[in-house]
Design a protein around this motif. Structure first.
Motif, PDB file in Angstrom:
ATOM      1  N   ALA B 555      29.719  40.381 -17.252  1.00 20.72           N
ATOM      2  CA  ALA B 555      28.432  39.747 -17.530  1.00 20.72           C
ATOM      3  C   ALA B 555      27.509  39.849 -16.321  1.00 20.72           C
ATOM      4  CB  ALA B 555      28.636  38.274 -17.890  1.00 20.72           C
ATOM      5  N   ALA B 556      28.117  39.985 -15.144  1.00 22.78           N
ATOM      6  CA  ALA B 556      27.316  40.069 -13.928  1.00 22.78           C
ATOM      7  C   ALA B 556      26.566  41.381 -13.885  1.00 22.78           C
ATOM      8  CB  ALA B 556      28.213  39.932 -12.707  1.00 22.78           C
ATOM      9  N   ARG B 557      25.435  41.333 -13.248  1.00 27.16           N
ATOM     10  CA  ARG B 557      24.650  42.525 -13.052  1.00 27.16           C
ATOM     11  C   ARG B 557      25.465  43.486 -12.187  1.00 27.16           C
ATOM     12  NH1 ARG B 557      19.043  43.564 -12.130  1.00 27.16           N
ATOM     13  NH2 ARG B 557      18.943  45.279 -10.649  1.00 27.16           N
ATOM     14  N   ALA B 558      25.455  44.761 -12.571  1.00 27.84           N
ATOM     15  CA  ALA B 558      26.251  45.733 -11.832  1.00 27.84           C
ATOM     16  C   ALA B 558      25.806  45.769 -10.381  1.00 27.84           C
ATOM     17  CB  ALA B 558      26.092  47.101 -12.454  1.00 27.84           C
ATOM     18  N   GLN B 559      26.758  45.717  -9.479  1.00 28.15           N
ATOM     19  CA  GLN B 559      26.412  45.704  -8.061  1.00 28.15           C
ATOM     20  C   GLN B 559      26.221  47.118  -7.533  1.00 28.15           C
ATOM     21  OE1 GLN B 559      25.726  43.004  -6.291  1.00 28.15           O
ATOM     22  NE2 GLN B 559      26.032  41.796  -8.141  1.00 28.15           N
ATOM     23  N   TYR B 716      15.245  50.101 -25.165  1.00 24.57           N
ATOM     24  CA  TYR B 716      16.392  49.262 -25.501  1.00 24.57           C
ATOM     25  C   TYR B 716      17.680  49.998 -25.169  1.00 24.57           C
ATOM     26  CZ  TYR B 716      12.956  46.768 -28.387  1.00 24.57           C
ATOM     27  OH  TYR B 716      11.857  46.085 -28.831  1.00 24.57           O
ATOM     28  N   PHE B 717      18.581  49.343 -24.479  1.00 25.66           N
ATOM     29  CA  PHE B 717      19.920  49.880 -24.245  1.00 25.66           C
ATOM     30  C   PHE B 717      20.904  49.071 -25.076  1.00 25.66           C
ATOM     31  CE2 PHE B 717      19.403  51.673 -19.646  1.00 25.66           C
ATOM     32  CZ  PHE B 717      18.442  52.553 -20.106  1.00 25.66           C
ATOM     33  N   PRO B 718      21.975  49.729 -25.549  1.00 26.12           N
ATOM     34  CA  PRO B 718      22.945  48.960 -26.334  1.00 26.12           C
ATOM     35  C   PRO B 718      23.755  48.018 -25.441  1.00 26.12           C
ATOM     36  CG  PRO B 718      23.631  51.237 -26.135  1.00 26.12           C
ATOM     37  CD  PRO B 718      22.297  51.157 -25.488  1.00 26.12           C
ATOM     38  N   LEU B 719      24.040  46.862 -25.977  1.00 29.40           N
ATOM     39  CA  LEU B 719      24.806  45.850 -25.251  1.00 29.40           C
ATOM     40  C   LEU B 719      26.174  46.393 -24.805  1.00 29.40           C
ATOM     41  CD1 LEU B 719      25.295  42.863 -24.408  1.00 29.40           C
ATOM     42  CD2 LEU B 719      25.932  42.383 -26.760  1.00 29.40           C
ATOM     43  N   THR B 720      26.752  47.248 -25.642  1.00 29.39           N
ATOM     44  CA  THR B 720      28.075  47.806 -25.330  1.00 29.39           C
ATOM     45  C   THR B 720      28.048  48.667 -24.070  1.00 29.39           C
ATOM     46  OG1 THR B 720      27.473  49.548 -26.881  1.00 29.39           O
ATOM     47  CG2 THR B 720      28.969  47.830 -27.681  1.00 29.39           C
ATOM     48  N   GLN B 721      26.877  49.177 -23.720  1.00 35.13           N
ATOM     49  CA  GLN B 721      26.783  50.038 -22.553  1.00 35.13           C
ATOM     50  C   GLN B 721      25.968  49.364 -21.451  1.00 35.13           C
ATOM     51  OE1 GLN B 721      24.959  53.480 -24.280  1.00 35.13           O
ATOM     52  NE2 GLN B 721      26.782  54.063 -25.466  1.00 35.13           N
ATOM     53  N   GLY B 722      26.017  48.047 -21.409  1.00 33.30           N
ATOM     54  CA  GLY B 722      25.196  47.283 -20.465  1.00 33.30           C
ATOM     55  C   GLY B 722      25.645  47.444 -19.030  1.00 33.30           C
ATOM     56  N   GLY B 723      25.008  46.686 -18.153  1.00 30.30           N
ATOM     57  CA  GLY B 723      25.380  46.761 -16.760  1.00 30.30           C
ATOM     58  C   GLY B 723      24.187  46.877 -15.837  1.00 30.30           C
ATOM     59  N   TYR B 724      22.992  47.045 -16.410  1.00 32.43           N
ATOM     60  CA  TYR B 724      21.808  47.094 -15.562  1.00 32.43           C
ATOM     61  C   TYR B 724      21.325  45.711 -15.202  1.00 32.43           C
ATOM     62  CZ  TYR B 724      21.445  52.005 -16.327  1.00 32.43           C
ATOM     63  OH  TYR B 724      21.696  53.312 -16.316  1.00 32.43           O
ATOM     64  N   THR B 725      21.447  44.867 -16.201  1.00 30.99           N
ATOM     65  CA  THR B 725      20.955  43.506 -15.996  1.00 30.99           C
ATOM     66  C   THR B 725      22.129  42.573 -16.219  1.00 30.99           C
ATOM     67  OG1 THR B 725      20.427  43.387 -18.326  1.00 30.99           O
ATOM     68  CG2 THR B 725      18.660  44.054 -16.857  1.00 30.99           C
ATOM     69  N   SER B 726      21.911  41.342 -15.829  1.00 24.97           N
ATOM     70  CA  SER B 726      22.951  40.359 -16.093  1.00 24.97           C
ATOM     71  C   SER B 726      23.059  40.136 -17.597  1.00 24.97           C
ATOM     72  CB  SER B 726      22.603  39.041 -15.401  1.00 24.97           C
ATOM     73  OG  SER B 726      23.416  38.024 -15.918  1.00 24.97           O
ATOM     74  N   LEU B 727      24.259  40.174 -18.110  1.00 22.21           N
ATOM     75  CA  LEU B 727      24.465  39.935 -19.540  1.00 22.21           C
ATOM     76  C   LEU B 727      25.004  38.528 -19.766  1.00 22.21           C
ATOM     77  CD1 LEU B 727      26.067  43.337 -20.547  1.00 22.21           C
ATOM     78  CD2 LEU B 727      23.700  42.622 -20.768  1.00 22.21           C
ATOM     79  N   SER B 728      24.981  37.762 -18.702  1.00 21.98           N
ATOM     80  CA  SER B 728      25.569  36.440 -18.779  1.00 21.98           C
ATOM     81  C   SER B 728      24.938  35.604 -19.890  1.00 21.98           C
ATOM     82  CB  SER B 728      25.407  35.748 -17.431  1.00 21.98           C
ATOM     83  OG  SER B 728      25.892  34.458 -17.512  1.00 21.98           O
ATOM     84  N   THR B 729      23.618  35.607 -19.925  1.00 23.59           N
ATOM     85  CA  THR B 729      22.944  34.829 -20.965  1.00 23.59           C
ATOM     86  C   THR B 729      22.253  35.763 -21.942  1.00 23.59           C
ATOM     87  OG1 THR B 729      22.608  32.915 -19.580  1.00 23.59           O
ATOM     88  CG2 THR B 729      21.100  33.189 -21.425  1.00 23.59           C
ATOM     89  N   MET B 730      22.603  35.644 -23.173  1.00 27.08           N
ATOM     90  CA  MET B 730      21.976  36.458 -24.210  1.00 27.08           C
ATOM     91  C   MET B 730      21.336  35.530 -25.227  1.00 27.08           C
ATOM     92  SD  MET B 730      22.647  39.761 -23.574  1.00 27.08           S
ATOM     93  CE  MET B 730      22.419  40.613 -25.137  1.00 27.08           C
ATOM     94  N   HIS B 731      20.328  36.064 -25.915  1.00 28.71           N
ATOM     95  CA  HIS B 731      19.690  35.306 -26.998  1.00 28.71           C
ATOM     96  C   HIS B 731      20.273  35.770 -28.311  1.00 28.71           C
ATOM     97  CE1 HIS B 731      16.387  33.564 -24.603  1.00 28.71           C
ATOM     98  NE2 HIS B 731      16.645  34.604 -23.839  1.00 28.71           N
ATOM     99  N   LEU B 732      20.697  34.805 -29.096  1.00 25.43           N
ATOM    100  CA  LEU B 732      21.183  35.136 -30.426  1.00 25.43           C
ATOM    101  C   LEU B 732      19.994  35.153 -31.369  1.00 25.43           C
ATOM    102  CD1 LEU B 732      24.316  32.865 -30.689  1.00 25.43           C
ATOM    103  CD2 LEU B 732      24.232  35.339 -30.322  1.00 25.43           C
ATOM    104  N   VAL B 733      19.971  36.121 -32.247  1.00 26.30           N
ATOM    105  CA  VAL B 733      18.911  36.193 -33.253  1.00 26.30           C
ATOM    106  C   VAL B 733      19.607  36.260 -34.601  1.00 26.30           C
ATOM    107  CG1 VAL B 733      16.925  37.501 -34.072  1.00 26.30           C
ATOM    108  CG2 VAL B 733      17.447  37.411 -31.618  1.00 26.30           C
ATOM    109  N   VAL B 734      19.409  35.230 -35.423  1.00 29.12           N
ATOM    110  CA  VAL B 734      20.134  35.144 -36.691  1.00 29.12           C
ATOM    111  C   VAL B 734      19.132  35.019 -37.827  1.00 29.12           C
ATOM    112  CG1 VAL B 734      21.819  33.837 -38.022  1.00 29.12           C
ATOM    113  CG2 VAL B 734      22.053  33.995 -35.537  1.00 29.12           C
TER     114      VAL B 734
END
Lengths: 110, 908
Positions: B555-559, B716-734
Motif C-alpha cells: 500500500a505504501a508508495r514505491a520507494q 488511469y493505471f490499474p490498481l493491480t499494477q499500482g506502486g506510483y502512489t500510496s494505495l493505502s487509502t482508496m475510495h470505494l465507488v458503488v
C-alpha cells in the motif's frame, strides 16, 4: 355652648407667645390654656396653633425639645427664647395701642 | 432671618425631610390623642371622644400640608414623582407602551439588522481568526511545489522528498517540517475507527511553537522508526477518556503498539488541511502525530511547513528558494518546470479564498444596519412630527430644549436596549440555523461559537445605531418644537418628506444590490451544478477504506522506481484485498457495479507527472498529465463514457501487460489520433526509468477538482499494477440498483468489508451527489446568507416605503381634498402620490445597479457562467424590488382616493 368670638386674624401668635412667657408648654397644653383663659369665648380650631408655633419656631422666637405630657405621652415642649420675649414686648405694646385705639373709637360711637 | 440661616434651614429641611415629616405627623397625632383622653375622662364614649377631638382639631390634611410648607419640605405625595430623570424614564416607557406598533417596528427592525451583524461577526471570528493554535502564526509558512502547467487548483503540489533535505540547510528558515498523511485504524470498544494522522519530521511542533499539554512530545534524536505517538486533545478525550496518565501507555494503531509521548492542547490542530497546498487527503485537523523517517529517503512527496526568521523572512526565503531552483535545474534539466517552490504564509492561505466573501458579506450586513438605522430614524421622525404638538406644549410649559432632547433620547435608549437584546436573540438563533443549513465543507462553521466578543460587538453596534437613529431626529425635533407649534407643521412636514425620500432611495439601492448579487450567486450555483460532471453521480455511494501499511506493505508508495517497474510475480496484498472485496460486493443483489479509485473526482487532487508518448519528437516538451489509480469496475460504477477500447478488467494482472486507460483530452495529444494500442511512459524523456504502458481504452473527460473546469488530461493505471502512489487509502465507488439508497448500498458494502477484514472501518460514506454539492458550498453559503440579507433589506424597504407614503398621505389630506374639490379625479391624485414614491424607488434602484456595475470586477470573481450585469438577472432583481415597492406604496396611497373632500375640509 356659650357665644363664641372669632379670633382677630394674626393675633394667635401673640397669644401663644404670651402663654409661653408664663412657662414652657406643649402644643395641646397651649390650646387648652387659650380655651380656659378665654373661658371658651375665643373660638380657635385647636390645630391652628401649630402653624403659629412652627412659624414662631422658624423665626427663632421659640424653640422646642422633646418632653412628655402630664399623661406621659411623648410631645414637643416649646420654650420662649430671649428674642421671643423681646418680640412679645413689641407685639404686646402694639396690641395694647391697637386695643386702646379701637375701644376709644368704638365707645364714642356707642 | 439672614440668607445664611435661610440656607441652613433649607439644607436642614432637605437633609432632615423624613424626620420633619415624622415630627409633623407626631405633633398632630399626639394632640388629638391628648384631647381624646381628656374628653374620655369627662365621660364621653370612645367614639364620641374621638369624633369630637378630631372635629375640634380641624382639617388634618390641610394642616399637615401647611406645616410641611412652613417647614420647607415637599409633601410626600409629590415626592412620588421622584427625580426628573426617573420621571422622564417612566414617561418614556409609558409613551412607548402607548405606541406598540412603533416600538415593535423599531425593535424588530434593529434586532434583525443587529442579529445579521452578530452572525457575520461570529462567522468572521471563527473562519478568519482561526489559527489552529499556532503560537506565531505570522511567522509560519507553507512551502509548495509550484507547477504552472497544471490546472487551476492543481498547481500547488507537495514537495519532492529530495528537496526537503535541501530546505533544512536554507538560510532564513528557523525550523522546517515535512509530513504526509497516514490513516490509522484503531479499535475503540470493538468498533473500528479510522484516525487521520500525520507522519512528520520532528520539528513540526517547533515550527508551531507549541509544546504538548501532557508529556514531552517526540524524544530527541529521532530516526523515524520509533513507535511513539502524540495525540490530539480530541482523540485523547474521545477515545481515551482524557486519561491523565496516558503518557507511557501503549496504544494499538493499525495493529501495532505505539507509546503515547504527549497530548497536544485543545486548540492545536496544526497543520490544517488548508495549510497544505495540494491536499491529497490531508486531514482538516490531524488526530495524531507520529515521527517520519529522518533523513528522508526516496521520492516521498511531502507537505512542508516552516517558521521563518523575523521581518521580511518570507521574501528572503522565497529568494533563497528561487536560487535553489536555478541550481537544481542547472544540475539536472529534467527538473525544468518542476523545481519551482513557493512560500505562502499560512494566515494568507487559510483565509485567502474565503476572505473576500466574508468581507463582502460583512459589508452587506453593515449596509443593512445602516438601512435599518435610517429606516428607524425616518419612522421616529415621522412619529415625532405627529407628536410635535405635544413637544411644543412641553416647551411652552417651560421645558428646555435639552429636556425635550433628553426625553426623546430616553425613548431611544429604551428601544436600543430592547433592540440589542433582540439582536442577540436573533443572532443566536440564526447562528444555530446557519449551522444546521450551512453547506458542508466550510471550515469553522460547524463549530460556530457565539463568543463574548460578538456580544460586545452587538452591544456596541446597537448603541451606535441608537445614536444614529436617535440623535438626529431628536435634535431636529427639539429645534422644531422650540419654534412653536404653528410654524412646526409646515417645516416639519417638508423635512419629513425629504428625509423619507432619502431613506427610501437608500434602502432601495441597498436592496437592489443585495438582491442582484444573491441572484447572481444563485445563477452561479445552479450553473455549476448543471455542468455535466462527465460521470453519472445518481445512485452512487462512495466511501473510503484505509489499509494499514504494516499488514499491506504494497500500500505504501514505491520507494524506488525499480520496484514499481518490475512486474511482481505474486499479487500484492492490496490488489488481492480489493479483488476479493469488490467481487463479494458485486454479488450483492442491490449492487450493480463496484470499484475502487484514488483519488476520487471532487474529493482531493492528484499527483501530476510529465508523460512521454512513444514516437514523440525527442526535442518536444513532455505534456503534463494527472494520475489516477482505478480498479476493475470503477468506470462502470462511476458511469464514465467509454469512447474507445475497453476499461480495466481481469486481464490487467499484476504479472501481465502494463496498461493504461486515458481520458479524451490525453487521446487528443496523439497526432494521428490512434491512441489505443500506442504506448506511453511517465517522465519527461523517452529513455526514462519508468515502464512503457499500452493504452487500452479512452474514456470521457470528467470534472475532477471543481465543477467549473473540465478537460484536464488524466491517465488511469490499474490498481493491480499500482506502486506510483500510496494505495493505502482508496475510495470505494458503488453503484446500486435503481431505487437503492446510499444507506442500503453502504450496508451492503460494510457487510462485504467485514467478510474480508473485520478490523477495517468504512469512512466518509456519502452519496456521490453530496460530494458534488460540496464543491459549491462556498458559493452556496454566500448565496444563502445574501438571500437572507436581501430579504431582510427588502422587508425594511417595504416598511419604510409604507410608512413614508402613509405619512405623506396623512399629512397632505387637506391638500388632496382641495385638489379633489377643485376637480382633480381621485385617480390622478393617487398617481401623483405613486409617482413621488416611484421617483425615489427609481433613483435608488438605478443607484443599486450602478453600484453593482462599479463592483463588477470584484463580484465577477465569484461568479460562474453569468456576468455581473447579466440582463436577465438584473431585470428580475429590479422588477422584484420595484414590484414589491409598488405594493408597499400602493396600499397606503390608495387611501387618498377615499378622502371625502367635503368631510375633510369641514373638519379642518
Amino acid at each position: 355652648m356659650s357665644k363664641t368670638v372669632e379670633l382677630v386674624p394674626g393675633t394667635l401668635p401673640l397669644l401663644v407667645l404670651r402663654l409661653l412667657s408664663d412657662g414652657d408648654a406643649h402644643g395641646y397644653a397651649i390650646a387648652r390654656r387659650i380655651e380656659d383663659l378665654s373661658e371658651a369665648v375665643l373660638s380657635v380650631e385647636q390645630g391652628s396653633i401649630y402653624p403659629a408655633l412652627y412659624r414662631l419656631e422658624r423665626a427663632g422666637f421659640v424653640n422646642s425639645q422633646k418632653g412628655v405630657s402630664d399623661t406621659g405621652r411623648p410631645v414637643k415642649v416649646y420654650k420662649i427664647t430671649s428674642s421671643g420675649r423681646k418680640h412679645l414686648e413689641v407685639e404686646m405694646s402694639s396690641w395694647n395701642a391697637f386695643v386702646h385705639a379701637m375701644s376709644r373709637v368704638i365707645r364714642r360711637r356707642a | 432671618m439672614n440668607w445664611v440661616s435661610k440656607m441652613g434651614f433649607r439644607v436642614k429641611a432637605i437633609l432632615r425631610r423624613d424626620a420633619v415629616l415624622r415630627d409633623i405627623e407626631q405633633d398632630i397625632r399626639q394632640h388629638i390623642t391628648l384631647e381624646q383622653e381628656r374628653l374620655r375622662a369627662e365621660g364621653l364614649s370612645g367614639r364620641e371622644a374621638r369624633d369630637l377631638a378630631r372635629n375640634r382639631f380641624g382639617n388634618v390634611t390641610r394642616l399637615q400640608q401647611e406645616l410641611q410648607s412652613i417647614s420647607g419640605v415637599k409633601p410626600r405625595a409629590e415626592r412620588h414623582g421622584g427625580g426628573s430623570l426617573i420621571k422622564d424614564f417612566k414617561h418614556s416607557v409609558r409613551s412607548l407602551m402607548k405606541a406598540p406598533a412603533y416600538s415593535a417596528a423599531v425593535v424588530v427592525t434593529l434586532s434583525i439588522a443587529l442579529g445579521a451583524n452578530m452572525v457575520m461577526f461570529s462567522v468572521a471570528e471563527n473562519v478568519l481568526l482561526d489559527d489552529a493554535g499556532v503560537r506565531y502564526p505570522s511567522e509560519v509558512v507553507s512551502i509548495h511545489n509550484f507547477i504552472p502547467q497544471l490546472g487551476e487548483g492543481m498547481r500547488r503540489q507537495p514537495v519532492h522528498g529530495s528537496f526537503f533535505d535541501r530546505f533544512t540547510r536554507l538560510e532564513g528558515i528557523e525550523y522546517v517540517a515535512g509530513f504526509r498523511t497516514e490513516f490509522f485504524n484503531f479499535s475503540a470498544d470493538d468498533r473500528p475507527v479510522r484516525l487521520e494522522g500525520l507522519r512528520t519530521t520532528p520539528d513540526l511542533f517547533r515550527v508551531a511553537g507549541v509544546s504538548p499539554m501532557i508529556g514531552v512530545g517526540f524524544p530527541e534524536g529521532l530516526v523515524g522508526n520509533e513507535k511513539v505517538v502524540v495525540l490530539s486533545h480530541k482523540v485523547w478525550s474521545s477515545l481515551f477518556g482524557a486519561d491523565p496518565a496516558i503518557v507511557g501507555r501503549l496504544v494499538n494503531f493499525n495493529g501495532e503498539p505505539y507509546e503515547v509521548v504527549g497530548v497536544m492542547p485543545a486548540d492545536f490542530g496544526f497543520p490544517r488541511g488548508i495549510d497544505v497546498p495540494s491536499a491529497f487527503h490531508f486531514p482538516d485537523r490531524p488526530d495524531l502525530w507520529i515521527p517520519h523517517q529522518v533523513p528522508l529517503r526516496g521520492p516521498s512527496d511531502l507537505g512542508v511547513v516552516a517558521r521563518v526568521v523575523g521581518e521580511g523572512g518570507v521574501a528572503l526565503l522565497q529568494e533563497r528558494l528561487d536560487a535553489l531552483t536555478e541550481a537544481v535545474v542547472e544540475e539536472n534539466s529534467g527538473w525544468d518546470g518542476f523545481a519551482t517552490h513557493r512560500v505562502l504564509p499560512i494566515q494568507e492561505q487559510a483565509v485567502g479564498q474565503i476572505r473576500p466573501i466574508i468581507v463582502g458579506l460583512f459589508a452587506a450586513t453593515g449596509l443593512i444596519l445602516l438601512v435599518a438605522a435610517a429606516n428607524v430614524s425616518g419612522v421616529s421622525f415621522t412619529r415625532g412630527y405627529e407628536r410635535s404638538n405635544q413637544l411644543a406644549i412641553r416647551v411652552a410649559l417651560g421645558a428646555s430644549r435639552w429636556m425635550v432632547v433628553r426625553y426623546l433620547l430616553f425613548e431611544n435608549a429604551i428601544l436600543a436596549i430592547g433592540s440589542v437584546a433582540g439582536g442577540l436573540a436573533v443572532g443566536w438563533a440564526s447562528a444555530e440555523i446557519l449551522q444546521s443549513v450551512a453547506p458542508e465543507g466550510i471550515r469553522g462553521l460547524d463549530t460556530l461559537a457565539i463568543s463574548v466578543k460578538s456580544f460586545v460587538f452587538v452591544a456596541l453596534l446597537g448603541t451606535l445605531s441608537a445614536a444614529i437613529f436617535g440623535a438626529f431626529p431628536s435634535i431636529k425635533l427639539s429645534e422644531l418644537a422650540s419654534m412653536g407649534t404653528l410654524s412646526t407643521q409646515r417645516v416639519s412636514g417638508q423635512t419629513t418628506a425629504r428625509m423619507g425620500d432619502w431613506v427610501v432611495g437608500g434602502e432601495v439601492a441597498v436592496t437592489v444590490v443585495l438582491v442582484l448579487v444573491s441572484g447572481l450567486l444563485f445563477r452561479t450555483v445552479v450553473g455549476l451544478l448543471e455542468n455535466e460532471p462527465g460521470f453519472d453521480p445518481v445512485g452512487v455511494m462512495v466511501a473510503e477504506v484505509t489499509l494499514p501499511e504494516a499488514s499491506y506493505p504494497d500500500a505504501a508508495r514505491a520507494q524506488s522506481v525499480q520496484r514499481a517497474r518490475s512486474r511482481s510475480e505474486t499479487e500484492g496484498a492490496v490488489s488481492q484485498f480489493y479483488r476479493l472485496f469488490l467481487n463479494d460486493l458485486r454479488e450483492h443483489p442491490d449492487v450493480t457495479h463496484a470499484g475502487a479509485v484514488s483519488p476520487i473526482p471532487m474529493g482531493g487532487t492528484q499527483e501530476a507527472s510529465a508523460m512521454w508518448l512513444e514516437g514523440m519528437d525527442p526535442g518536444a516538451s513532455a505534456p503534463v498529465i494527472e494520475l489516477t489509480v482505478a480498479s476493475e469496475g470503477y468506470f462502470e460504477a462511476m458511469g464514465l463514457d467509454l469512447l474507445e477500447g475497453r476499461t480495466f478488467d481481469t486481464s490487467d494482472r499484476h504479472d501481465g501487460l502494463f496498461t493504461a486507460v486515458i481520458s479524451e483530452s490525453v487521446a487528443n495529444m496523439w497526432p494521428n489520433g490512434a491512441a489505443v494500442g500506442s504506448r506511453l511512459k511517465l517522465g519527461g524523456v523517452p529513455d526514462g526509468p519508468r515502464e512503457w504502458r499500452t493504452v487500452v481504452g479512452i474514456v470521457g473527460d470528467v470534472r475532477r477538482g471543481n465543477l467549473a473546469e473540465i478537460g484536464r488530461p488524466e491517465v488511469y493505471f490499474p490498481l493491480t499494477q499500482g506502486g506510483y502512489t500510496s494505495l493505502s487509502t482508496m475510495h470505494l465507488v458503488v453503484r446500486g440498483r435503481a431505487g437503492v439508497s446510499a444507506e442500503i448500498a453502504a450496508r451492503a458494502t460494510r457487510d462485504a468489508l467485514r467478510q474480508v477484514n473485520a478490523s477495517l472501518p468504512l469512512e466518509k460514506v456519502s452519496g456521490m451527489e453530496n460530494l458534488i454539492e460540496r464543491q459549491v458550498s462556498r458559493e452556496k453559503l454566500a448565496m444563502q446568507l445574501l438571500a437572507a440579507f436581501s430579504t431582510t433589506s427588502l422587508l425594511l424597504s417595504v416598511l419604510s416605503l409604507y410608512s413614508v407614503v402613509s405619512h405623506s398621505v396623512n399629512s397632505r389630506r387637506r391638500e388632496f381634498a382641495i385638489r379633489q374639490a377643485v376637480g382633480a379625479s381621485p385617480g390622478s391624485v393617487l398617481l401623483g402620490v405613486m409617482l413621488r414614491a416611484g421617483g425615489s424607488v427609481f433613483i435608488g434602484g438605478l443607484t443599486g445597479v450602478l453600484v453593482v456595475a462599479f463592483l463588477s470586477p470584484v463580484i465577477g470573481g465569484f461568479l460562474y457562467g453569468v456576468k455581473p450585469l447579466e440582463v436577465g438577472v438584473v431585470a428580475v432583481a429590479v422588477f422584484t424590488v420595484f414590484f414589491v415597492a409598488s405594493v408597499a406604496a400602493y396600499v397606503p396611497a390608495i387611501r387618498v382616493t377615499r378622502i371625502d373632500p367635503v368631510e375633510c375640509l369641514r373638519v379642518e
